[in-house]
Write an enzyme that holds these catalytic residues in place. Sequence first.
Site, short mmCIF file in Angstrom:
data_model
loop_
_atom_site.label_atom_id
_atom_site.label_comp_id
_atom_site.label_asym_id
_atom_site.label_seq_id
_atom_site.Cartn_x
_atom_site.Cartn_y
_atom_site.Cartn_z
N CYS A 187 14.13 -7.32 -8.55
CA CYS A 187 13.34 -7.18 -7.32
C CYS A 187 12.01 -7.92 -7.44
CB CYS A 187 13.10 -5.70 -7.02
SG CYS A 187 12.07 -5.43 -5.58
N GLU B 162 3.66 -6.43 3.53
CA GLU B 162 4.51 -7.07 4.53
C GLU B 162 5.38 -6.06 5.23
OE1 GLU B 162 4.85 -11.10 1.82
OE2 GLU B 162 6.57 -9.80 2.02
N1 SAH Z 1 12.13 1.41 -3.77
C1 SAH Z 1 13.08 1.75 -2.76
C2 SAH Z 1 12.78 1.04 -1.47
C3 SAH Z 1 12.94 -0.48 -1.52
S1 SAH Z 1 14.38 -0.86 -0.66
C4 SAH Z 1 14.48 1.51 -3.26
O1 SAH Z 1 14.64 1.01 -4.37
O2 SAH Z 1 15.43 1.88 -2.58
C5 SAH Z 1 14.71 -2.46 -1.11
C6 SAH Z 1 16.20 -2.68 -1.32
O3 SAH Z 1 16.40 -4.04 -1.65
C7 SAH Z 1 16.74 -1.86 -2.47
O4 SAH Z 1 18.02 -1.39 -2.19
C8 SAH Z 1 16.81 -2.87 -3.60
O5 SAH Z 1 17.78 -2.53 -4.54
C9 SAH Z 1 17.15 -4.13 -2.84
N2 SAH Z 1 16.72 -5.34 -3.55
C10 SAH Z 1 15.67 -5.49 -4.37
N3 SAH Z 1 15.60 -6.74 -4.83
C11 SAH Z 1 16.65 -7.42 -4.29
C12 SAH Z 1 17.09 -8.77 -4.37
N4 SAH Z 1 16.44 -9.68 -5.08
N5 SAH Z 1 18.19 -9.11 -3.67
C13 SAH Z 1 18.83 -8.20 -2.90
N6 SAH Z 1 18.43 -6.92 -2.77
C14 SAH Z 1 17.36 -6.53 -3.46
#
Ligand code: SAH
Length: 358
Positions: A128, A100
């Site tokens: 996540c 996506e």
């Molecule tokens: N793997 C990389 C890129 C993904 S970024 C990283 O971790 O930075 C995706 C962002 O969304 C990250 O900052 C992650 O912490 C955040 N994220 C993941 N799951 C989430 C959720 N359920 N609610 C809010 N933010 C979330």
Amino acid sequence: MHIGLKRKPMLRPLTDIPIAAFPELMRELELKPYAAGQVLKWLYQKRAGTLGEMTDLSKKTREKLSSKFRIDALEVAEILEAKDGTKKFLCRAADGECVECVLIPADDERWTVCVSTQVGCKMACSFCRTGDMGFCRNLTCGEIISQLRIAMRTCPSLVTNVVFMGMGEPLENYESVAAAIRIFCDEQGFAMSKKRVTLSTCGLISELEKFVSEFDIKIAISLSATTDEVRNRLMPINRKYPIAEIMKFCRKYAKNTRHRVTFEYVLIGGVNDFKEDAARFVKILRGIPAKVNLIPFNPFEGSGFSAPSADTVAYWSSYIYEKGIQTNIRASRGQEILAACGQLATAATAKRSSPDQS
Ligand code: SAH
């Protein structure tokens, strides 16, 4: 049933080819050298959808190209649009896997595309949804580039920003991500400003060291906890690269480059959103030119976590701001289409990884 790209399985995507390799490609196809510039312009400035649209190429040139190449590595399977204008594109690769990407409008005419780098993710962060579905494979350079082309073609204005914040951990797919960034920023590519491309990582420090020695784009680090005990529970990568090591890297990076580092902090109700956490957070950031993105946890079924209260989010935001650190609350855009942070997971892949053999 999968249709579309499957019809031409042998054709290589032009979006997979480094810009510097185009002149050689033209020689191999016995085409005029200037065709390289023409094709690149159609790919990255005019965003042609098919080789047939490249009208200033001769018929022979188009035929030669289309006997060996297609343009994109992904096709659009579905577009979902949220009330706030956020669009989520479900994109399908030639092998049927889906990823996506999200096109996000901002009030000031900025348009941001959030791209994925992997089908699934190995990092297994417990909050996540992508981590929840496990890992399938890395995306190719062409598959990353195609996400941007797909989003751009429906964007009413220019796309100004790209963020590597979709599915996957970009530094686990270093080569494809590096190749895609070169095309994003090349004058003959999308010609985007380096200041408007951001790579977000959960904190793979040795890969990040290499990355910043090679690329001068913006970096964001997903921190989401202020003690190793909590971070170990939320983000397993913390056992390899604990908070102190991340901060050591950030201090050195800021000193060497004078760039600011963005820190993402997912606020999870009753887990990492206490007042003591806010105080520790500010302490941890001391001496680092930082910007903070607070992301209220976006709930999804089966996560076992809940969103923080509105009061808690307001408290964190004003506390950090009062300490002199720029802070944004990342509004949960496109929540009803599951396009918000950490909610990206395709139905197809999520189904595959669902526990059916319990
Ligand atoms: N793997 C990389 C890129 C993904 S970024 C990283 O971790 O930075 C995706 C962002 O969304 C990250 O900052 C992650 O912490 C955040 N994220 C993941 N799951 C989430 C959720 N359920 N609610 C809010 N933010 C979330």
